[in-house]
Design a protein around this motif. Structure first.
Motif, PDB file in Angstrom:
ATOM      1  N   ARG A 409     -52.461 -25.223-101.324  1.00 40.65           N
ATOM      2  CA  ARG A 409     -51.617 -24.477-100.379  1.00 40.65           C
ATOM      3  C   ARG A 409     -52.434 -23.432 -99.630  1.00 40.65           C
ATOM      4  O   ARG A 409     -52.332 -23.303 -98.404  1.00 40.65           O
ATOM      5  N   ARG A 489     -46.936 -30.356 -98.826  1.00 37.69           N
ATOM      6  CA  ARG A 489     -45.883 -29.407 -98.472  1.00 37.69           C
ATOM      7  C   ARG A 489     -46.360 -28.423 -97.413  1.00 37.69           C
ATOM      8  O   ARG A 489     -45.646 -28.126 -96.451  1.00 37.69           O
ATOM      9  N   LEU A 497     -43.593 -22.722-101.721  1.00 34.35           N
ATOM     10  CA  LEU A 497     -43.564 -23.856-102.638  1.00 34.35           C
ATOM     11  C   LEU A 497     -42.491 -23.721-103.709  1.00 34.35           C
ATOM     12  O   LEU A 497     -42.199 -24.684-104.408  1.00 34.35           O
TER      13      LEU A 497
END
Length: 591
Positions: A409, A489, A497
Motif C-alpha cells: 500500500r 486495493r 485498507l
C-alpha cells in the motif's frame, strides 16, 4: 586498542565538532561527522579481516570502585556483526545527512549529537559490564532527545523530544534498580559473571528493554519521534536506540529468567500484530514506517524471548538495512515534494524519481519479507524458532502478511498511484550525496539475507538447523498474497485498507496513547500535588514549631531577667563556682 578506537573515534568527532565546529562551515561539519563514523567502521572491519572473534577484551583502566566496573570493552558472539551494522549504517546515514541538511543552520550540533549517538550505541554493543552498558544506555536517550528536537523552534518537535525522554525514564529507572539489585546480589557488574538472575531482576531489565525498543505499553514515544529530521528517524529506527532493547536481551539472554523471556516473546508477538494493524491505517509516510518499526522489533523480541539468538540477530541486522533504506527513501520523497508526507497527496513519483523508486522498492520488499530481499530470510528464521509454539508461529506469519499488505500500500500510494497534489506532479530527484548512500543501503536490503542464508556471510552465532521448506513456502505465499492485495486495493484508488470504524481506531493507535499518556499524566500530577501539599505542610509545621520553641525559650529567659543587680551577681557567683568545680574535677582526673 583497536576495540576502543571504534568508540573513541566517533566520540572524538563529537568533541571536535562541539568545541571547534563553530569556526567551520556546514560542509566541514558533515565531513568530520561522517568521517569519524566511517573510521570507526574501518576499525571494526580491520578486526574482522584480522580474524578477531569473540573473547577479545580491551581495558583502558579503572573507572568505578565496584567489582567488574572497569573501562573494558569485549567482543562477545553478537558484538562484531552488531558493531559493523551500527557503524556501517550510521556512516551512510551521516553521508546522506550532508545533502539533506545542506541548508540547515544547526549542522554543528546535529553532527556532534550524531557522532555521540553512535559512540553511545557502541558502548551498549561492546561494553563488558553493566556500568558501561548503562552509560551508553543513558547517552542514547540524551542524544535521541537532542536529535528529535533538532528543529526545536517547532513546538511539535520539542514536545516529541520531551515525550521520548520522559517515557524512556520509566524503563531507565527500572533498569537502574535492576542493576543495583544485581550489584547487591552478585557483587559484580561484569556481564560474563552474572549467572542466572531472579525473576524480579530479569523483569526490571526487561522493562528497560521494552521502553527503549518501544514495545507495548511503552511504545508511545516512537511515532511522535518522527518530528525530527528524516535521517534522525533512520538512525533511531535502524542502527541505534530502538534496537538497544533487543541488544540487551541478546547479550543477557542466558542470564535472564526463562519465565521473563517467555513474557518477552509473548509481548513481542502482541506488539508485532497490534503495530502492524495500526500501520495499515496511517496516512503519514513516516508514521507508517514508525509503526512498522514497532512491529518488526516485536518480531525480534519473539526471537530473543525464545532463545533464538541467530534469528533475532539476523532480523535485527536485516531490518537495519531495509528500514534505513525506507527512511532515507522517504527523505528523498520529502526532499522532492517540498516535505510532503501525506499519502493522500503523494503519488505518481515513479516516473519522476527514477533512482529513489527502485531503492524504496528494495526496502519495501524487505519489509514485506518477499524473496529475494533480506527480510524474507530473517523472518523465516524467526518463524522457524517458533515452530513448537503454535500461537507465536501464527502471530509471526500473520504479522508478515500484514507487513506485506501495508508495504505494498505504501509503495503504491507514493509511487504508482496518480499524483495527489501539485507538489507530487512537480517532484524532482535528490542530489547524488543523498542517492549514493540510499543505493548502497538498498543493495544491502536486497542481498544481505541471501548471503547469510547461503553461508557466505557469517553472523558469528551458531546457525540452527534449516527450517522445513514448507515453512518458507507458506510464509512466502502469505507475504505474496498480502502484497498483492495491498497493491490491488491501492492501485484501484482505495487509500484505506480497513473498514471505517476499525480504520479510525487504528489511526489513533486504538486509543492507547491517549489512555496511557492521559492516565499517566493524571497519576503523576496527583502524586506531585500530594507531594507538594505534604512538603508545604511539613515545612509550615517545622517553621511553626521552631517559632514556638523560640517563643517559649524567650519567655523563660524573660522571667530570669528581673532587673535586680543582686540577682545578677548571685548568678555570676554560682556560675563561677560551677566552673571552678568542674575545672578542679578535670584536673584531678588528669593526674
Amino acid at each position: 586498542m583497536t576495540l576502543w578506537l571504534t568508540v573513541l573515534l566517533p566520540l572524538a568527532g563529537a568533541a571536535l565538532l562541539a568545541l571547534a565546529g563553530g569556526r567551520l562551515g556546514r560542509r566541514a561539519h558533515g565531513v568530520i561527522g561522517t568521517g569519524a563514523i566511517a573510521l570507526s567502521f574501518g576499525a571494526v572491519l580491520s578486526m574482522t579481516t584480522a580474524g578477531t572473534g569473540p573473547g577479545v577484551r580491551a581495558t583502558l583502566g579503572p573507572w568505578l570502585p565496584l567489582a567488574g566496573a572497569d573501562l573494558t570493552l569485549a567482543l562477545d558472539r553478537t558484538g562484531l556483526p552488531l558493531a559493523l551494522m551500527v557503524t556501517g549504517v550510521s556512516a551512510l546515514i551521516a553521508l546522506y545527512s550532508i545533502g539533506y541538511l545542506a541548508r540547515d543552520a544547526g549542522t554543528q550540533r546535529y553532527f556532534a549529537a550524531l557522532d555521540l549517538f553512535v559512540a553511545a550505541m557502541l558502548l551498549i554493543v561492546l561494553g563488558a559490564n553493566l556500568a558501561i552498558l548503562f552509560a551508553g544506555w543513558e547517552l542514547v536517550g540524551l542524544c535521541s532527545y537532542l536529535l528529535i528536537a533538532h528543529w526545536r523552534e517547532r513546538p511539535a518537535a520539542a514536545a516529541a523530544a520531551v515525550k521520548a525522554f520522559v517515557v524512556n525514564r520509566v524503563g531507565d529507572a527500572a533498569f537502574l534498580i535492576g542493576l543495583l539489585a544485581i550489584l547487591a546480589d552478585r557483587h559484580t557488574l561484569a556481564i560474563g559473571s552474572l549467572g542466572p538472575l531472579s525473576i524480579a531482576i530479569s523483569a526490571l531489565l526487561l522493562t528497560g528493554a521494552v521502553a527503549k525498543s518501544a514495545q507495548l505499553p511503552l511504545h508511545l514515544w516512537l511515532p511522535d519521534a518522527m518530528e525530527g529530521p528524516t535521517p534522525v528517524s533512520a538512525l533511531i529506527h535502524a542502527a541505534t536506540m530502538v534496537t538497544a532493547g533487543v541488544v540487551l536481551l541478546l547479550r543477557l539472554g542466558s542470564s535472564l529468567a526463562p519465565e521473563v523471556l517467555a513474557v518477552a516473546a509473548a509481548l513481542g508477538a502482541l506488539t508485532a500484530l497490534g503495530a502492524a494493524l495500526v500501520a495499515l491505517a496511517q496516512t503519514d509516510l513516516k508514521r507508517v514506517l514508525a509503526w512498522s518499526t514497532i512491529s518488526q522489533i516485536g518480531l525480534m523480541f519473539v526471537g530473543a524471548g525464545l532463545g533464538a539468538v541467530f534469528a533475532a540477530l539476523f532480523h535485527l541486522v536485516a531490518h537495519a538495512f531495509f528500514k534505513a533504506t525506507l527512511f532515507l527513501g522517504a527523505g528523498s520523497v520529502m526532499h522532492a515534494t517540498g516535505d510532503e508526507q501525506d499519502l493522500r497527496r503523494l503519488g505518481g513519483l515513479a516516473a519522476r524519481l527514477r533512482w529513489t523508486t527502485p531503492a524504496f522498492a528494495a526496502g519495501a520488499l524487505g519489509l514485506a519479507a518477499l524473496p529475494p530481499a533480506s527480510g524474507f530470510f530473517s523472518k523465516e528464521a524467526i518463524a522457524a524458532a517458533a515452530l513448537d509454539r503454535p500461537w507465536l508461529l501464527a502471530a509471526v506469519l500473520l504479522t508478515g502478511a500484514l507487513s506485506a499488505l501495508y508495504a505494498a500500500r505504501l509503495f503504491t500510494l507514493v509511487f504508482l498511484a496518480p499524483a495527489g497534489s501539485a507538489a507530487s506532479a512537480g517532484a524532482h530527484e535528490s542530489p547524488p550525496s543523498m542517492l549514493v548512500p540510499l543505493g548502497a543501503l538498498a543493495l544491502a536490503a536486497l542481498g544481505f539475507g541471501a548471503l547469510v542464508a547461503s553461508g557466505t556471510v557469517a553472523l558469528g552465532v551458531p546457525e540452527p538447523a534449516r527450517p522445513p521448506p514448507e515453512l518458507a513456502l507458506g510464509g512466502g505465499l502469505v507475504a505474496v498474497a498480502g502484497a498483492a492485495l495491498g497493491w490491488r486495493r491501492s492501485r484501484s484508488g482505495a487509500r484505506e485498507l480497513l473498514p471505517p470504524a476499525l480504520g479510525r481506531a487504528a489511526l489513533g493507535g486504538f486509543g492507547l496513547d491517549a489512555l496511557l499518556a492521559g492516565g499517566g499524566a493524571r497519576s503523576v500530577a496527583a502524586v506531585a500535588s500530594a507531594l507538594e501539599r505534604g512538603a508545604e505542610a511539613t515545612l509550615q509545621w517545622s517553621l511553626d514549631a521552631a517559632g514556638r520553641l523560640v517563643t517559649r525559650a524567650g519567655a523563660r529567659v524573660q522571667r530570669a531577667e528581673s532587673g535586680l543587680l543582686r540577682s545578677y551577681e548571685a548568678y555570676l557567683l554560682a556560675g563561677a563556682a560551677l566552673l571552678l568545680a568542674l575545672w578542679s574535677l578535670g584536673g584531678t582526673g588528669s593526674r
